[in-house]
Design a protein around this motif. Structure first.
Motif, PDB file in Angstrom:
ATOM      1  N   LYS B  16       0.837  -1.207   0.000  1.00  0.00           N
ATOM      2  CA  LYS B  16       0.000   0.000   0.000  1.00  0.00           C
ATOM      3  C   LYS B  16       0.870   1.256   0.000  1.00  0.00           C
ATOM      4  CE  LYS B  16      -4.472  -1.334   1.642  1.00  0.00           C
ATOM      5  NZ  LYS B  16      -5.213  -0.851   0.475  1.00  0.00           N
ATOM      6  N   PHE B  18       3.454   4.041  -0.553  1.00  0.00           N
ATOM      7  CA  PHE B  18       4.833   3.982  -1.029  1.00  0.00           C
ATOM      8  C   PHE B  18       5.683   3.044  -0.183  1.00  0.00           C
ATOM      9  CE2 PHE B  18       3.648   8.298  -2.697  1.00  0.00           C
ATOM     10  CZ  PHE B  18       3.669   7.924  -4.029  1.00  0.00           C
ATOM     11  N   ARG B  20       7.869   0.028   1.130  1.00  0.00           N
ATOM     12  CA  ARG B  20       8.787  -0.923   0.509  1.00  0.00           C
ATOM     13  C   ARG B  20       8.373  -2.342   0.919  1.00  0.00           C
ATOM     14  NH1 ARG B  20      14.648   0.585  -0.753  1.00  0.00           N
ATOM     15  NH2 ARG B  20      13.776  -0.593  -2.505  1.00  0.00           N
ATOM     16  N   PHE B  21       8.869  -3.336   0.179  1.00  0.00           N
ATOM     17  CA  PHE B  21       8.569  -4.722   0.553  1.00  0.00           C
ATOM     18  C   PHE B  21       8.935  -4.980   2.014  1.00  0.00           C
ATOM     19  CE2 PHE B  21       9.159  -5.910  -4.109  1.00  0.00           C
ATOM     20  CZ  PHE B  21       7.812  -6.126  -4.314  1.00  0.00           C
ATOM     21  N   THR B  22      10.055  -4.401   2.452  1.00  0.00           N
ATOM     22  CA  THR B  22      10.516  -4.668   3.817  1.00  0.00           C
ATOM     23  C   THR B  22       9.724  -3.893   4.860  1.00  0.00           C
ATOM     24  OG1 THR B  22      12.244  -3.071   3.296  1.00  0.00           O
ATOM     25  CG2 THR B  22      12.868  -5.382   3.269  1.00  0.00           C
ATOM     26  N   GLN B  23       8.803  -3.052   4.409  1.00  0.00           N
ATOM     27  CA  GLN B  23       7.950  -2.317   5.362  1.00  0.00           C
ATOM     28  C   GLN B  23       6.502  -2.769   5.303  1.00  0.00           C
ATOM     29  OE1 GLN B  23       8.806   1.597   3.524  1.00  0.00           O
ATOM     30  NE2 GLN B  23       9.716   2.235   5.453  1.00  0.00           N
ATOM     31  N   ALA B  24       6.137  -3.477   4.245  1.00  0.00           N
ATOM     32  CA  ALA B  24       4.718  -3.689   3.943  1.00  0.00           C
ATOM     33  C   ALA B  24       4.009  -4.598   4.940  1.00  0.00           C
ATOM     34  CB  ALA B  24       4.574  -4.279   2.545  1.00  0.00           C
ATOM     35  N   ALA B  25       2.827  -4.199   5.375  1.00  0.00           N
ATOM     36  CA  ALA B  25       1.961  -5.063   6.175  1.00  0.00           C
ATOM     37  C   ALA B  25       0.634  -5.290   5.479  1.00  0.00           C
ATOM     38  CB  ALA B  25       1.729  -4.459   7.557  1.00  0.00           C
ATOM     39  N   ARG B  97      13.690   6.594  -6.553  1.00  0.00           N
ATOM     40  CA  ARG B  97      13.625   5.173  -6.178  1.00  0.00           C
ATOM     41  C   ARG B  97      12.759   4.423  -7.191  1.00  0.00           C
ATOM     42  NH1 ARG B  97      10.056   2.415  -2.901  1.00  0.00           N
ATOM     43  NH2 ARG B  97       9.267   4.298  -1.883  1.00  0.00           N
ATOM     44  N   SER B  99      10.616   1.447  -9.144  1.00  0.00           N
ATOM     45  CA  SER B  99       9.698   0.348  -8.823  1.00  0.00           C
ATOM     46  C   SER B  99      10.456  -0.971  -8.941  1.00  0.00           C
ATOM     47  CB  SER B  99       8.530   0.337  -9.820  1.00  0.00           C
ATOM     48  OG  SER B  99       7.673   1.428  -9.592  1.00  0.00           O
ATOM     49  N   LYS B 100      10.069  -1.922  -8.078  1.00  0.00           N
ATOM     50  CA  LYS B 100      10.720  -3.241  -8.096  1.00  0.00           C
ATOM     51  C   LYS B 100       9.652  -4.302  -8.306  1.00  0.00           C
ATOM     52  CE  LYS B 100      14.867  -2.039  -6.016  1.00  0.00           C
ATOM     53  NZ  LYS B 100      14.563  -0.639  -6.344  1.00  0.00           N
TER      54      LYS B 100
ATOM     55  N   LEU C 310      17.607   9.316  -1.675  1.00  0.00           N
ATOM     56  CA  LEU C 310      16.646   8.197  -1.624  1.00  0.00           C
ATOM     57  C   LEU C 310      15.768   8.257  -0.386  1.00  0.00           C
ATOM     58  CD1 LEU C 310      18.779   5.225  -2.994  1.00  0.00           C
ATOM     59  CD2 LEU C 310      16.766   6.278  -4.061  1.00  0.00           C
ATOM     60  N   SER C 313      12.239   9.426  -0.513  1.00  0.00           N
ATOM     61  CA  SER C 313      11.215   8.583  -1.155  1.00  0.00           C
ATOM     62  C   SER C 313      10.686   7.504  -0.219  1.00  0.00           C
ATOM     63  CB  SER C 313      11.793   7.924  -2.418  1.00  0.00           C
ATOM     64  OG  SER C 313      12.664   6.862  -2.067  1.00  0.00           O
ATOM     65  N   GLU C 315       8.918   6.288   3.434  1.00  0.00           N
ATOM     66  CA  GLU C 315       8.103   6.725   4.570  1.00  0.00           C
ATOM     67  C   GLU C 315       8.727   6.295   5.886  1.00  0.00           C
ATOM     68  OE1 GLU C 315       4.360   5.122   3.230  1.00  0.00           O
ATOM     69  OE2 GLU C 315       3.682   7.110   2.616  1.00  0.00           O
ATOM     70  N   VAL C 338      11.306   0.784 -13.925  1.00  0.00           N
ATOM     71  CA  VAL C 338      10.902  -0.436 -13.223  1.00  0.00           C
ATOM     72  C   VAL C 338      12.020  -1.478 -13.272  1.00  0.00           C
ATOM     73  CG1 VAL C 338       9.211  -2.297 -13.132  1.00  0.00           C
ATOM     74  CG2 VAL C 338       8.511  -0.008 -13.864  1.00  0.00           C
ATOM     75  N   GLN C 339      12.334  -2.044 -12.127  1.00  0.00           N
ATOM     76  CA  GLN C 339      13.347  -3.113 -12.072  1.00  0.00           C
ATOM     77  C   GLN C 339      12.654  -4.441 -11.914  1.00  0.00           C
ATOM     78  OE1 GLN C 339      15.847  -1.815  -8.878  1.00  0.00           O
ATOM     79  NE2 GLN C 339      16.632  -0.063 -10.028  1.00  0.00           N
TER      80      GLN C 339
ATOM     81  N   SER F  29      -0.856  -8.817   5.213  1.00  0.00           N
ATOM     82  CA  SER F  29       0.161  -9.872   5.130  1.00  0.00           C
ATOM     83  C   SER F  29       0.785 -10.125   6.496  1.00  0.00           C
ATOM     84  CB  SER F  29       1.233  -9.498   4.113  1.00  0.00           C
ATOM     85  OG  SER F  29       2.062  -8.487   4.615  1.00  0.00           O
ATOM     86  N   GLY F  63      12.043  -9.039   4.147  1.00  0.00           N
ATOM     87  CA  GLY F  63      10.919  -8.674   5.009  1.00  0.00           C
ATOM     88  C   GLY F  63      10.655  -9.757   6.034  1.00  0.00           C
TER      89      GLY F  63
END
Lengths: 340, 340, 340, 340, 340, 340
Positions: B16, B18, B20-25, B97, B99-100, C310, C313, C315, C338-339, F29, F63
């Protein structure tokens, strides 16, 4: 000193984030309407403000009343009744995709308003300034009658009157608008408008401005103002807001005031748009604040423009900013640096 | 007249906002895939469209089916079965930054597709146009076999065939891609691509374009098109999309069509990116719509570019816009002004 | 090799989206603080890091501990106790509306810290680098005493010491700041600052830079650096970050390093700001990483600037990026493509 | 074999979570309406279904169309036009606080429907079953005329007809309802109702049931059924749903079918209510499914009750469950154990 | 007739949904406090209400002011100043997991209140009723002094005075509480409390009630009331709320009023708890409303209990219900059936 | 003293709120898996814990690593590699609608684990207890081989070994499960299971328990335990959890321990279910904690049951509670009263 506005307040329903109507599964809701927005903005500036409207006597109407109270708007003269709350659905645009509005305001409460429901004496007590928009007379015959009553009473009491032309083609055609507004503007001291409206309502046009590609011809605005002032010699001040839409996300914004033959130009702002609904109303409120505080014409054009510039950064119809914040921007700090 | 596309549809899972994958819940979910996106876009333009794919027969697959139906895509030829739905995780970039994307599409349902599962007669009924991307043949041997079957049948029926080169290095190496795509392009009438892909797949390069710093050499594109057309003389039209990434938030976007020795250039748009996934597919759909409606070449390049420009403002893989909206932008109104 | 930082970690409470404090009904929460941010950033770069602080022994404190552990920061030396967690409320700005911060950090846990609570031997084991900011000595007498103790111990062990000047007018006046910081800087090898702070703390000013309108005079920075280095001859490297705020949404960002009489300039980035809190700390971490990895001075200024670019960008207070991501940007790819 | 329903579909706007109207700042939106809900439920059971309605030709209407397509409801006979989409606002109750509904459906699109807009031949092709509710005839004269037309055509074609009595006091008074419904019920084979409605519309009452304190007298229901069947001897089956509201959060739910002089009782469920809107429609759909699949009377009462029981656990108006799920519950597994 | 309350209003920060503090990444915020809650509840009942408090003069304080205005509470006597807004963090419990509250209210604005800041004459104009809780005198010496001043003034003006005992062990020990409250209760006409508090503050205990396992001995309550009335013969009415916590999700709730030697028992409600913070305050407001409207003692106990029962279904500290809603429940309809 | 667990950790993707898969547009998640859950729970109890698994070396894997670190689980022995993270999609049930799980864990990272990747010496350092579930040996041959290696090493070092039978029919058939588990149980000291599993894996059945209608025959459990202990005489303790599912929203929960011929029964809890995933793992952790702290058998059964009871109130797979919270509940306070 108190200011009075009269008009409809509606519920805005807006798909969350950048969702389109065809994607939306939830909506943010706000309350707003031209004159309500002006009222809220002035209340945020600390100006005592009365708002006359009619709101249905159900829980949705109660929610609307709370929003007005929360913003320090006097609701003592709000009439409760009528069948439904006016609504409008707004899909937020971004980049090259424009915002879309679907109005659903027919048969709303305000259209049942009657002169007998209003306590004129109480309403006008301490009022020195009255403001309305071109939306209100377009709503219905009932509303128009009440507006005329208010204008006459205001005139009788030497109240200053301003009008935001605000032409809505969904409410009436330009001929009717021209006829009615020409009549109503006779009561007014101040007119706020933009080029597009002047053209559509009064057929006044100027050569080289192009709304779509965003180039602006400031000289043209002065010409329009002169023509308008010839037509309505009672107008002591005419203000034009100048929006140059680079895209739905980036707008340039400035304004011109024409008063007693002299032009006053504001700075121009490049804005990252959060919510542009109500920016014109924020401008009117900035103007009214400046005038009732005897700002110079130049300070007035800067204050009103800065106030409406800030509105673009605020979610909802109401311009939730203080006089200090407007002054800081008007005096030149648009850097957006963190204030600790 | 009906259009057919064939390919995989996956679930996109995107943190959701911005995050990052390592922040996402929590994750937003969308359904998409090259040919599904083209199908959805054409359906939004009112074009009858069939989509051939294989979707697992579980509740996630049911959700995917609903999304297709909702967008008016005929799912009569969708095969239900296979073990899992293909997935991809997408972290939205912003500013500097990027998108991944993490693909998780191995062993997905479409890879178990068999020729016997397809009712060719029914599938091709009323089909006049067939579209696929370079992703599909790279998925697996099964899929490639079905694709060849479809191409042959399309050819037999004089169906117009377009291919979006769409090279994915995670699916195959450039040598295999070159070999396979060279073979498949023999069937095609129309090719959509961009410089980077032409270089990676066919080794065709042009001097001065620099993907990373965003300068674009349009002459170079014409050279590439000529070389490609020499190699694949069956191609009647070659289209290149030109993306210039100022940052993940700001992109410039335009395109060139090369057809029968003549170049057609579109306008360039400066875009505030909401979601750029599927922009290339939106371009293909715009192109197909223009061609099947006999737009002029110049109108075609403008329509396709405007359609894909708008895609950047829409969340999700599908380009949720109407023909009217695309035409308005193609005809020059990118101002994003509120439409009431 | 391990790095040590000492300071307060607070909970940030931020109205969701672009809501103002007066509109907010829910808040996102993050943990952060100058030295904690540097610690998190270095941990993300894979540097072993210890963080010394005091955190209340309640469930909010437990949440804070988890955040530190999650980011791979050693919490073995964190002291649990004191009455309350320091807080700060942050209203996110956008366009011409500035971010607003309300601190609520008085009487927070760290202010009760005592030298006896610290196991110096264990704390400094394997430490080669110590970093602090000008916020920490301003918190209270207790904290200042512990800081002095750490500086002396660091000096005794030949630990490299860096200080981010970070003047906070809400914590102390500029006279006290000048006096204390002048004393503390005697221990330091490296100073990070910006022009505004140098002026406010040390009264060093340079003619033509204007913070508010965003023009930057890089020559001026060199002058300041020279003056500072004359005053504090122990400083081996002085770094200045240069922020040019076009608005709250768009910032330009670069930096200068002055070392042994030579100036090193970074690239300048134009940034779409998501969250600029902690950008200065991300810079310090980038600098420390470069120095402890023996980057050249030029690579150092580029790495630190890219790292902090960076951060804008991301949060939250912590710069959640990898060394690879910083290097990619420092080496020139800011295209945000996009990567896959 | 296909089923036809005719009625209005509205947008439901519901404050998020348990917020009251006077607290709400955002709303979840759903589409629903008695006959649309029955259609969706049957479509989920795999029954081919046509839905006749009129939906405004704007973006909100497009969203509504998508929802119908998504649920596999044939929209080929939906008429686009009229001014506005009917709305209803719903505040979700909990514990002792009741749900509140504010209807805003006046002048909605369906009220402009005309017989000429309908292609009867196409509409009734393959139709064997027609269902409507007591809401539809109450909407307007236009709608009532169309309904009569449909009933006559259905009768002419030997289509089975069911009616859900569904009395809405906000749409008409009980006298008008009685008169109209008495006339319309002559066409019907099946009636679904509950005690409260029977009393309000037909004045049929039974001694000891108390809606408010939740005790239920099943014998009383049989008496009502008998009286109704005497009055409407054309009815082959009468079904009563029995809701016992412990609170807004906990309901007991069961039903009785009376057919050819025999009573069939379902199990009773104790339900933790998520969303009870549409539970009655889910019951009708379960009944229609059972009847068109020749279930025994006892299996019918269990299937319909289980289907509507599950509806209470689903957000939105449409009963998003499969035949398998209903059968599992009807056969006795209401344990809610995780299905892996 | 107007009611006055005096006390602190705090910001509540509550992890979203059922998240624990150690999981939370976002918080819902509410404003509340014993006397503020009573004020809001009475305002919702239409009673003119003044609230005396001190709120910091910053944007968070402005948000708090808006909340009060929104609920129709007169803020004319609110003093702006002091350093910080009192806070409390609340983790919502569910099932066997209890709600947890962490107070962070030390040094909040109200503790700096001074008698000189209050305009007693204006404050007490039209006041006939004064209410406070046992939390207020525990806050600080300043606050206690002001409270005493108000009590004396109230007494002088024959204002009816009620006190909610509300013992908070985090604010003071039971000895101090006993001493202070014994003194303050001399001024009171009405006392609201529960058994646990009576025991903790006055050491009055009764045999067989067990707070933890939820059995309640109503006879015991009568005994306590008698003992209290002997001790404080000035009390004309003593009310006890009786909570029986089956779990954090299910509570039973009733109350007893003891007045002039007679006991009045309310119905008992079984409640699905949404938010039980402020239920006691909702009870006090219900009591005050009943008394000032001359309800019979039995109607009073039912009204107050029903009002507080409904509070459990409302999110936030304020009991957002109308007199009509309370009466409907008090008169027996707790079925929670949908109201259309 | 340290505990070791070995198994897979997956990402759970769960539609927000009560949305069904076919309705979901966003997912929460979590990370979880049998042995990971036990590890997290023990870490929350303050027990040093090592977790052996294999996690892909991408951002999703990062993550996952952060989640483990955040919960204080030692990740020093986690192997990074393999292609994909195992996933499972979980639709939350409510009332009579059951939760649904779709596993997507094939070809996940752990299945590529090799003995050579493990540093046995380092892994087993300080380990006194080893736990695994019946899921792990079912994953793949690779995983089974590693598990056997660990069991042998554990045995060699006199480590106590517990196994949670946890039969998953999606991973293997009951015959293979029986064969493998019978072999592996020879290494174990402790077995945790429930009746359903004992029946499915070992064919041990008892007359009168009925999983679906929720009646429980505790005598039956004792019989099963005796039979199992005869079969596996090495087992020193057998624990059975007893779930009685009233519905997906309301569960009753208790347990029995059988040890050395004696039965120990826990209290039974009536639970309002928030999230029951991981409740069995929370039980195992409670058991291990009790055993390693030498609780009496009766205290053990109460602690383990209370711990797992609380898990039902926590969102996510990990049992986020402290020893104090478990003890409070085990000692009888399940009232859920607010703790201030």
């Amino acid at each position: 000193m108190s200011v009075l506005t009269f008009g409809e307040i509606m519920m805005r329903l807006q798909p969350k984030g950048f969702a389109r109507f065809t994607q939306a599964a939830s909506y943010d809701s706000y309350f707003g309407g031209g004159e309500a927005n002006v009222a809220a903005s002035l209340a945020n500036f600390g100006v005592p403000i009365k708002f006359l409207t009619k709101i249905p006597d159900n829980f949705l109407g109660d929610g609307c009343m709370r929003e007005l109270k929360k913003h320090n708007i006097s609701v003592d003269n709000v009439i409760r009744g009528g069948e439904r709350l006016g609504l409008y659905f707004c899909e937020r645009g971004v980049s090259q995709r424009a915002s879309k509005i679907i109005y659903d305001r027919k048969n709303s409460a305000i259209n049942t308003i009657q002169a007998e429901e209003i306590d004129l004496e109480n309403l006008f007590e301490s009022i020195k300034y009255f403001h309305f928009t071109g939306i209100t007379p377009a709503l219905s015959g009932n509303v128009l009658k009440v507006l005329e009553l208010l204008l006459k009473e205001a005139k009788r009491r030497d109240v200053i009157i301003s009008c935001d032309l605000n032409y809505r083609k969904s409410l009436w055609d330009s001929n009717t608008a021209k006829e009615t507004m020409s009549y109503l503007l006779k009561y007014c001291d101040i007119l706020i408008s933009n080029e597009e409206e002047c053209q559509k309502v009064f057929g006044i046009e100027v050569q080289s401005t192009n709304v779509i590609n965003g180039t602006i011809n400031t000289n043209g605005y002065v010409e329009i103002a002169k023509k308008l002032n010839k037509k309505f010699s009672n107008l002591k001040l005419i203000a034009f807001t100048l929006r140059s839409s680079i895209s739905a996300s980036v707008n340039r914004w400035s304004s011109i005031i024409y008063s007693e033959g002299i032009n006053y130009y504001s700075k121009q702002y490049e804005i990252n748009v959060v919510d542009r609904i109500g920016a014109g109303d924020a401008y009117c409120a900035g103007l009214i604040y400046s005038l009732t505080n005897n700002f110079s014409r130049q300070d007035t054009v800067e204050f009103a423009t800065a106030a409406s510039c800030l509105k673009h950064s605020i979610e909802g119809d109401f311009n939730n900013v203080t006089v200090d914040e407007v002054l800081t921007l008007a005096h030149g700090d648009g850097s957006g640096r963190v204030q600790r």
